[in-house]
Write a protein that holds these residues in place. Structure first.
Motif, PDB file in Angstrom:
ATOM      1  N   LYS A 172       0.810  -1.212   0.000  1.00  0.00           N
ATOM      2  CA  LYS A 172       0.000   0.000   0.000  1.00  0.00           C
ATOM      3  C   LYS A 172       0.848   1.268   0.000  1.00  0.00           C
ATOM      4  O   LYS A 172       0.616   2.179  -0.811  1.00  0.00           O
ATOM      5  CB  LYS A 172      -0.953  -0.002   1.201  1.00  0.00           C
ATOM      6  N   SER A 173       1.837   1.337   0.863  1.00  0.00           N
ATOM      7  CA  SER A 173       2.679   2.535   0.940  1.00  0.00           C
ATOM      8  C   SER A 173       3.435   2.758  -0.367  1.00  0.00           C
ATOM      9  O   SER A 173       3.531   3.891  -0.859  1.00  0.00           O
ATOM     10  CB  SER A 173       3.668   2.405   2.105  1.00  0.00           C
ATOM     11  N   SER A 174       3.951   1.671  -0.936  1.00  0.00           N
ATOM     12  CA  SER A 174       4.689   1.768  -2.197  1.00  0.00           C
ATOM     13  C   SER A 174       3.784   2.245  -3.326  1.00  0.00           C
ATOM     14  O   SER A 174       4.177   3.087  -4.140  1.00  0.00           O
ATOM     15  CB  SER A 174       5.291   0.408  -2.563  1.00  0.00           C
TER      16      SER A 174
ATOM     17  N   ASP B  60       9.070  -3.818   1.857  1.00  0.00           N
ATOM     18  CA  ASP B  60       7.870  -4.623   1.646  1.00  0.00           C
ATOM     19  C   ASP B  60       8.128  -6.094   1.941  1.00  0.00           C
ATOM     20  O   ASP B  60       7.270  -6.786   2.492  1.00  0.00           O
ATOM     21  CB  ASP B  60       7.383  -4.476   0.199  1.00  0.00           C
TER      22      ASP B  60
END
Length: 218
Positions: free
Chosen positions: A13-15, A70
């Motif tokens: 999600k962050s990536s 990740d």
């Protein structure tokens, strides 16, 4: 499978948010440049060029380090290396397919077949970088990223000079580009070579992933 997909999405999600921000920034920059040069006819080409450049740069310079973060999250979530490898590559493929489809929607001189071939080649290159640089960062930490970064800069700025020094090297590169762009070549043969290249990069990535030790010094 649904549970694993949700877990992978949570990991990525962050990536993915970072990717979206970068691509949107590239779009805004492209629009500003197109308006600035007052050439709306060339705007689709400018837009595609900048977005593609931003996405490729992101995958080459930033993503290997983000992959290390990740991967550590995935292992802490209890996912096996095999599942993590498979679903991470699936997300990479979906991401590049989305970018490729967006490129196709714009009226540019390059054909659809060429865009798909470039997208497939990029997927293989990104997979190779992930297997070599990304997994090295996972294992050895930040120092591996800086080694990769320096080597990448040397290759980027040194390759043109090296190609000019090696006899026939420029002809080989030009021939490779021509095979991707020109419809005169057998498309089935070219796609077979691209598929073999992707399979080899996936094998390399998996071989480096299956036994990589997680280093928390990131």
């Amino acid at each position: 499978m649904i549970r694993d997909l949700k877990a992978t999405f949570a990991i990525r999600k962050s990536s993915e948010i970072f990717n979206i921000v970068m691509v949107c920034s590239a779009v805004i920059l492209a629009v500003i440049l197109a308006i600035g040069i007052d050439d709306m006819i060339e705007m689709p080409t400018i837009l595609v060029s900048i977005v593609a450049g931003a996405y490729i740069g992101l995958n080459i310079f930033i993503k290997p380090f983000m992959q290390a973060l990740d991967f550590s999250k995935g292992i802490s979530f209890g996912m096996t290396r095999r599942k993590l490898f498979a679903y991470m590559r699936l997300f990479d493929l979906a991401e590049i397919l989305l970018i490729t489809i967006i490129m196709i929607c714009f009226p540019i001189a390059v054909g659809v077949n060429v865009i798909f071939k470039v997208g497939a080649i990029c997927f293989g290159i990104f997979t190779l970088i992930s297997g070599i640089a990304g997994n090295s960062i996972i294992r050895y930490g930040k120092n591996a990223y800086w080694v990769y970064y320096v080597l990448l800069l040397l290759v980027t700025f040194g390759s043109p000079r090296l190609l000019h020094l090696l006899p026939g090297a420029m002809d080989v590169v030009a021939s490779g580009i021509d095979m991707v762009v020109s419809p005169a070549y057998s498309q089935g043969g070219i796609w077979m070579k691209i598929i073999i290249f992707i399979v080899l990069t996936l094998i390399i990535n998996w071989l480096t992933t299956r036994k990589v030790a997680v280093n928390n010094d990131l």
